[in-house]
Motif scaffolding. Structure first.
Motif, PDB file in Angstrom:
ATOM      1  N   ASP A  40     -11.604  37.223  12.722  1.00  0.00           N
ATOM      2  CA  ASP A  40     -10.480  36.896  11.847  1.00  0.00           C
ATOM      3  C   ASP A  40      -9.688  35.767  12.508  1.00  0.00           C
ATOM      4  O   ASP A  40      -9.287  35.880  13.674  1.00  0.00           O
ATOM      5  CB  ASP A  40      -9.586  38.119  11.646  1.00  0.00           C
ATOM      6  CG  ASP A  40     -10.253  39.184  10.772  1.00  0.00           C
ATOM      7  OD1 ASP A  40     -11.340  38.889  10.214  1.00  0.00           O
ATOM      8  OD2 ASP A  40      -9.695  40.279  10.644  1.00  0.00           O
ATOM      9  N   ASP A  42      -6.523  34.120  12.672  1.00  0.00           N
ATOM     10  CA  ASP A  42      -5.134  34.353  12.256  1.00  0.00           C
ATOM     11  C   ASP A  42      -4.224  33.159  12.524  1.00  0.00           C
ATOM     12  O   ASP A  42      -3.241  32.970  11.804  1.00  0.00           O
ATOM     13  CB  ASP A  42      -4.560  35.584  12.972  1.00  0.00           C
ATOM     14  CG  ASP A  42      -5.217  36.871  12.508  1.00  0.00           C
ATOM     15  OD1 ASP A  42      -5.809  36.873  11.413  1.00  0.00           O
ATOM     16  OD2 ASP A  42      -5.141  37.872  13.236  1.00  0.00           O
ATOM     17  N   HIS A  97     -10.111  35.534   4.652  1.00  0.00           N
ATOM     18  CA  HIS A  97      -9.186  36.470   5.294  1.00  0.00           C
ATOM     19  C   HIS A  97      -7.987  36.555   4.347  1.00  0.00           C
ATOM     20  O   HIS A  97      -7.310  35.554   4.113  1.00  0.00           O
ATOM     21  CB  HIS A  97      -8.794  35.926   6.671  1.00  0.00           C
ATOM     22  CG  HIS A  97      -8.231  36.967   7.583  1.00  0.00           C
ATOM     23  ND1 HIS A  97      -8.651  38.275   7.560  1.00  0.00           N
ATOM     24  CD2 HIS A  97      -7.283  36.910   8.553  1.00  0.00           C
ATOM     25  CE1 HIS A  97      -7.989  38.964   8.465  1.00  0.00           C
ATOM     26  NE2 HIS A  97      -7.143  38.166   9.083  1.00  0.00           N
ATOM     27  N   HIS A 136      -6.041  40.788   6.268  1.00  0.00           N
ATOM     28  CA  HIS A 136      -5.168  40.542   7.413  1.00  0.00           C
ATOM     29  C   HIS A 136      -4.145  41.673   7.491  1.00  0.00           C
ATOM     30  O   HIS A 136      -3.419  41.915   6.516  1.00  0.00           O
ATOM     31  CB  HIS A 136      -4.463  39.185   7.216  1.00  0.00           C
ATOM     32  CG  HIS A 136      -3.493  38.834   8.290  1.00  0.00           C
ATOM     33  ND1 HIS A 136      -3.856  38.654   9.599  1.00  0.00           N
ATOM     34  CD2 HIS A 136      -2.152  38.614   8.241  1.00  0.00           C
ATOM     35  CE1 HIS A 136      -2.798  38.344  10.312  1.00  0.00           C
ATOM     36  NE2 HIS A 136      -1.751  38.316   9.518  1.00  0.00           N
ATOM     37  N   ARG A 137      -4.109  42.361   8.615  1.00  0.00           N
ATOM     38  CA  ARG A 137      -3.184  43.483   8.826  1.00  0.00           C
ATOM     39  C   ARG A 137      -3.159  44.393   7.589  1.00  0.00           C
ATOM     40  O   ARG A 137      -2.120  44.533   6.925  1.00  0.00           O
ATOM     41  CB  ARG A 137      -1.803  42.952   9.179  1.00  0.00           C
ATOM     42  CG  ARG A 137      -1.858  41.995  10.375  1.00  0.00           C
ATOM     43  CD  ARG A 137      -0.495  41.587  10.854  1.00  0.00           C
ATOM     44  NE  ARG A 137       0.154  42.706  11.523  1.00  0.00           N
ATOM     45  CZ  ARG A 137       1.407  42.658  11.985  1.00  0.00           C
ATOM     46  NH1 ARG A 137       2.118  41.570  11.843  1.00  0.00           N
ATOM     47  NH2 ARG A 137       1.933  43.697  12.583  1.00  0.00           N
TER      48      ARG A 137
HETATM   49 ZN   LIG Z   1      -5.798  38.821  10.546  1.00  0.00          ZN
END
Ligand SMILES: [Zn+2]
Length: 245
Positions: A40, A42, A97, A136-137
């Motif tokens: 991922d 980020d 993502h 994401h999260r």
């Molecule tokens: Zn992420």
């Protein structure tokens, strides 16, 4: 496991030694023992490219999940489109993502619409089909909902298949909850999904603080360089050396 490229290379060797095949979300069933490596991205596409170079040299491929709504990078800029292209040339693939917090309260339909929209944007950007999405999260609600994306035609990396029928391990927040090398050595699980964030890895080991500090400084200088392209004689207002005093 240390957060260095050498440690990552050793992990790859270990996975190979124990008879696992490096797979993607679509072909893993062909193999008795499979490892899907997911990244991922980020914060930093450059770190993703660096890691894909390490993987290319090791003869493996993985999947890089990129944000369409990031405040850190813009996948549509020329420089970043070239980086995404280079990651693909290293034999890796790209997925979406998805950050649901970028949208105001959305119900399941709104969520699906937003994911569909972002898949289309990413496909236009990279001129390739997008076949998988990671969150994401991810929220507890989205995780538990086990949502199908495009009627199941696009893989949800947090779908039951990849969370329950795979051993899922991650280095989130620069921390392995379980010893990934031990798990590979024990061969107790036949299928792994391993999430690795390129952001934390360097040739030379760095602490979390050093990694974050150098990222912040680098971002500030990049910001200056961009301003320099946009404002004539920027240094008459602000010298680069004055950014940090
Ligand atoms: Zn992420």
């Amino acid at each position: 496991m240390e957060f260095t490229y050498d440690a990552y290379k050793n992990l790859i060797l270990l996975i190979k030694e124990h008879g696992y095949s490096f797979c993607d979300y679509l072909n893993y069933e062909k193999y008795d023992k499979s490892v899907i490596i997911r990244h991922d991205v980020d914060q930093d596409l450059k770190k993703a490219l660096e890691l894909s170079e390490v993987e290319h040299a090791m003869g493996i491929s993985s999947i890089y999940f990129v944000l369409v709504t990031s405040n850190f990078y813009n996948i549509f800029s020329k420089k970043n489109r070239e980086i995404l292209q280079a990651i693909c040339e290293n034999g890796c693939s790209l997925g979406l993502h998805f950050d649901e917090t970028q949208y105001c309260k959305i119900d399941e339909n709104g969520w699906k619409e937003a994911v569909n929209y972002e898949i289309s944007l990413l496909e236009q950007c990279i001129q390739r089909k997008v076949t998988s999405v990671s969150m994401h999260r991810i929220s507890k609600e989205t995780l538990e909902a086990d949502r199908k994306i495009r009627d199941g035609k696009v893989i949800n990396c947090y779908g039951k298949e990849f969370i329950r029928n795979h051993k899922y391990i991650a280095d989130s927040r620069r921390y392995w909850k379980e010893d990934v090398e031990k798990l590979i050595r024990e061969e107790q699980y036949k299928r792994f999904q391993i999430l690795i964030h390129p952001f934390w890895y360097y040739w030379k080991g760095k602490s979390a603080k050093e990694t974050l500090r150098s990222f912040c400084i680098d971002q500030a200088y990049r910001c200056y360089d961009e301003l320099d392209k946009n404002i004539r004689n920027l240094n008459e207002f602000l010298e680069k050396s004055e950014v940090f005093v």
